[in-house]
Design an enzyme around this catalytic site. Sequence first.
Site, PDB file in Angstrom:
ATOM      1  N   SER A 242       0.784  -1.237   0.000  1.00 48.42           N
ATOM      2  CA  SER A 242       0.000   0.000   0.000  1.00 48.42           C
ATOM      3  C   SER A 242       0.817   1.290   0.000  1.00 48.42           C
ATOM      4  O   SER A 242       0.259   2.374  -0.131  1.00 48.42           O
ATOM      5  CB  SER A 242      -0.969   0.017   1.195  1.00 48.42           C
ATOM      6  OG  SER A 242      -0.261   0.060   2.411  1.00 48.42           O
ATOM      7  N   LYS A 287      -5.327   4.930   8.595  1.00 45.96           N
ATOM      8  CA  LYS A 287      -4.216   5.601   7.924  1.00 45.96           C
ATOM      9  C   LYS A 287      -4.396   7.118   7.920  1.00 45.96           C
ATOM     10  O   LYS A 287      -3.428   7.864   8.054  1.00 45.96           O
ATOM     11  CB  LYS A 287      -4.057   5.059   6.506  1.00 45.96           C
ATOM     12  CG  LYS A 287      -3.524   3.641   6.491  1.00 45.96           C
ATOM     13  CD  LYS A 287      -3.415   3.054   5.094  1.00 45.96           C
ATOM     14  CE  LYS A 287      -2.828   1.644   5.159  1.00 45.96           C
ATOM     15  NZ  LYS A 287      -2.724   1.007   3.839  1.00 45.96           N
TER      16      LYS A 287
END
Length: 348
Positions: A242, A287
């Site tokens: 990611s 995140k």
Amino acid sequence: MSRRALTLLLAGFLVLALGVVGAFRPVPYVVLSPGPTENTIGEVDKKPVISIKGRQTYPTAGALSLVTVAYQGGPAAQIDLLTALRGWIDPTVAVVPQETIFAPDRDPKEVEEENTVEMTNSQDSATAAALNELKIPYNMVVTVVSTEKGKPADGKLQKDDVINAVDGKPATDVDVVGDAVKARKPGQSVVFNVTRGKDKLDVTLHTVAGPQGQTLVGVLMKADYKFPFDVDINVGDVGGPSAGLMFSLGIYDKLTPGELTGGKKIAGTGTIEPSGEVGPIGGIAQKMVGAKEAGATIFLTPADNCAEAMKGVPDGLRLVKADTLHDAVLSLDALRTGKGNVPACEAG
């Protein structure tokens, strides 16, 4: 004390004891929380996150930070009920069933190996994407890392085999090979053309169904790139794909004059293809919290994550939609200069 009062006291004590014992029983859930951030144009343990040798580089400023998700739990270290309950109460974390992170029929060591390979592939794809954006040529081949015991590729494909084609379609990247296998129904055959040492071989495999019904042959692959200069990425124990977008931006920034960030603290996430396409990721809520806690004011968001991100974006964090690396570069140019379009995420 009356007999009735004694009975109630003992019953209450028993309920309390059972509650305490139950609170510390392991449960099959995983707690996801904001993990550490790393500035891709900065340093980790006094070493640059991105080191480039054999090509001119330029000074950078600000931050282009990757963000991560930390987790507690898993088959080897299950959390207790009390930890899960605390997670359900905390709005900055998520509590998810264990099988959404760890497939029930997968060995945790295999999952860890896949995460390591995914991170390596992500770093190479990020370098390839940055070089494509800069029109710098390079070479690439797809190689076999390992095969899964008991699956069709076991004993037929070997470590370091170079995959040239699948069913006659050139293996231009790892996803092309994977998509060719997935296009078959379980039980159908697929032909791998490989180079093994000095020999070229056709290897026929009969596909099987995976745990989620997908077609597979049980081979773990990686893209081996031959870049015209050395790019080394140092991020410690961070795993998974990611961080690809932020690696690409960090490499691009170091290889181009000027400061891509304009001195701003920018964070973001998203997988990256060598073509520059940005893909969705998991744990977007955690995140974003990690990005805000690290001082970021701009958050580059994969287009497919925008709707989810808009539901819980922290105050003071501006979401910028990133479909491709090229789009992200243009957005950062616009933010720095005050000229041009900056695509925003929209609620779904």
